[in-house]
Structure formats: C-alpha cells, structure tokens
Design an enzyme around this catalytic site. Structure first.
Site, PDB file in Angstrom:
ATOM      1  CG  PHE A  89      19.522 -33.797 -58.786  1.00 11.73           C
ATOM      2  CD1 PHE A  89      18.930 -34.541 -57.778  1.00 11.73           C
ATOM      3  CD2 PHE A  89      18.723 -33.324 -59.822  1.00 11.73           C
ATOM      4  CE1 PHE A  89      17.563 -34.802 -57.794  1.00 11.73           C
ATOM      5  CE2 PHE A  89      17.363 -33.587 -59.857  1.00 11.73           C
ATOM      6  CZ  PHE A  89      16.783 -34.327 -58.840  1.00 11.73           C
ATOM      7  CB  CYS A  90      20.826 -37.507 -63.083  1.00 12.71           C
ATOM      8  SG  CYS A  90      20.337 -37.913 -64.773  1.00 12.71           S
TER       9      CYS A  90
END
Length: 302
Positions: A155-156
């Site tokens: 997850f960025c």
C-alpha cells in the site's frame, strides 16, 4: 469429471492442503474488465492530501522551468515541449494508479473453489484468516483497504492506493516519469546556467529562491526515486513483489513474460500510461518455470 479449462491447455501439478499433488488442466480466464472503483477506508481519506502534495511538487518544478523562462528557437521550444510531455505522462500515471482497482478475488473463481471444497470435504486453496476467502497464489490481505488483493505489492500512501495486479504498471510508470521529470529539470537547468549563462537572479538583483529550491529538491528526488525505481524494475523483471521477494523463484518465467504480466503483451504500450488490454494473465493463475509444473491452478469441476 467436467473440467474448467484454460486457453493454454497446459497440464501441471499443485500441492493441495494435504500435501498431495493434483494434476490440472485449466482453460478459463478469470480476468475482469478494468475497474475504477477502489476500496475505501478512513486511512485512504486521511491520506488524500498527498495528491495535493504531489501536485505541489510538480508545480514547483513547472513554474521556474516553464513560466519564469523565455523559450526561443527550435531547441528551446523542443525542450519545453518534451518537458510538458513528461509532466503529462507523469500525471496520467499518477491518476491511473490512484483510481484503478488493484484487483480482488473474482467472485466466480471463489464460488467454484467453494463448491469443490465442499464436495471434496477439504479446502482446495488456503483461506485468508481475515477475509475468510480462498487465496489465489500470490494474493495478500491489505489491512488498509481490508481486502484480499491479487498479486499485492504494497500500500503506497503517495498514490493513496494498494499496488496490485491491475495497477502495478502505473505505479512503475509514475516512478519512471518522476525520475525523467527530475532529471530533465536538473539537466536542463545546469545546461542553461553553465553553457548559456542563464541567470538565477531576479530582475531586482535578488536570488530566485524558487529556482534554487526546485533544483535542490529535484536533485534529491532524482537520486532517491532512481534507487526506488531500480528496485521495482528488478522485481518486475524477475517476477517478484516486495512481499514475496526472494521466496517465489518458480514464477520467474523469463524477463519478457515477467514484464508482460505487469505491462501487458504489447511492448508499444509499456511506457504509455493507458490501460489498453491490461497485464497478461488474470492474477489468479500464475505460470511457473518448473518442468513438471506449468500452471498454478487447480483441477476443478463445474
């Protein structure tokens, strides 16, 4: 037994939950049309200002490079045209990475596995302990969006989205065009100052603070994101993710096919931030390089 068969019509083996090898012949594709509806969560909403930060960083480079400079002659116009093209592709990649759903377990695949598991009296695939769904190979549970994501990488917070099977191409392209934009800015400013005596001073004799700040910031970003880009390109070429790095060598089927599973089969679209036909495969079945195993799917009946 009626089989769900896949187009490749290949035979393979898969170790089931009891450690027994199961022969497989699959000829069905569970790939879904691109979806622009991604999982929402409080964390994603809280991280949404990151979009403004990214746009602000782009603006900091755009103003001194385009607005505060004169562009004359063929090379001057060509310079600013290419810079605009890089910025356009950067923003296109960024937006696509944000809005495209990374991919979740196809309901039809899950229903088939659920039915077969009940008939066999045992689970044919491992279940996710948090979502209670069957896990296709290389899928992982994302605690931020609270979903089981196909080929999840991470997850960025910068793109406010999970990087997975369907949007990983755009994450890589976003990094690529950030490096290209920063490199073009830094290189262009150095050339103009060193070889064309372009001044970094304002007309009133004061130093142009925005030019100096942008140059320093872009130089730092160039070196930082370049290392990050190299790492992720290496993962793509060797068919790995940040989660399964070094633990799944069986999925390395050659650099070309590895890249196609992220960027698609047509190389003319690899560097263009549009979805086109999407990545090769469906995110559920993964070819392997083992001589006795050509696919990672199960023998199932309908």
């Amino acid at each position: 037994m009626e089989l769900l068969e896949r187009k490749e019509n290949k035979q393979s083996k898969e170790v089931d939950t009891d450690g027994e090898d199961v022969d497989i012949v699959i000829e069905r594709d569970f790939k879904r049309p691109v979806s622009y509806c991604t999982g929402c969560s409080i964390y994603r909403l809280l991280a949404s200002p990151m979009c403004l930060l990214v746009c602000g960083l782009v603006f900091m480079s755009y103003v001194p490079y385009v607005v505060q400079r004169e562009h004359s002659g063929f090379f001057g116009i060509l310079d600013v045209f290419i810079f605009h093209l890089i910025i356009l592709f950067l923003l296109m990649s960024y937006i696509q990475c944000i809005i495209i759903d990374p991919g979740t377990v196809p309901p039809e695949w899950h229903d088939i596995i659920e039915k077969q598991s009940q008939e066999n009296g045992k689970d044919l695939f491992q279940r996710c302990r948090k979502s209670n769904q069957f896990k296709p190979p290389r899928s992982h549970y994302d605690s931020v969006t609270q979903r089981l994501v196909l080929n999840m990488d991470h997850f960025c917070p910068w793109v406010i989205n999970t990087v997975g099977f369907y949007n990983r191409k755009f994450f890589i392209l976003f990094l690529f065009y950030v490096v290209l934009a920063c490199g073009w800015y830094v290189g262009g400013m150095l050339i103009r100052v060193l070889f064309y005596s372009e001044s970094i001073m304002e007309t009133n004799g004061e130093i142009n603070a925005l030019k100096i700040m942008s140059f320093i910031l872009d130089s730092v970003l160039l070196l930082t994101i370049l290392c990050f880009l190299y790492f992720h390109v290496h993962l793509v070429v060797t068919n790995q993710t940040t989660i399964d790095e070094g633990t799944t060598p069986q999925y390395d089927v050659g650099w070309r096919k590895n890249v196609e599973q992220v960027f698609g089969e047509n190389p003319y679209f690899w560097l263009i931030p549009i979805y086109h036909k999407g990545p090769s495969g469906d995110g559920v079945f993964w070819p392997t390089n083992e001589l006795e195993t050509k696919d990672t799917s199960k023998l199932i009946k309908t």
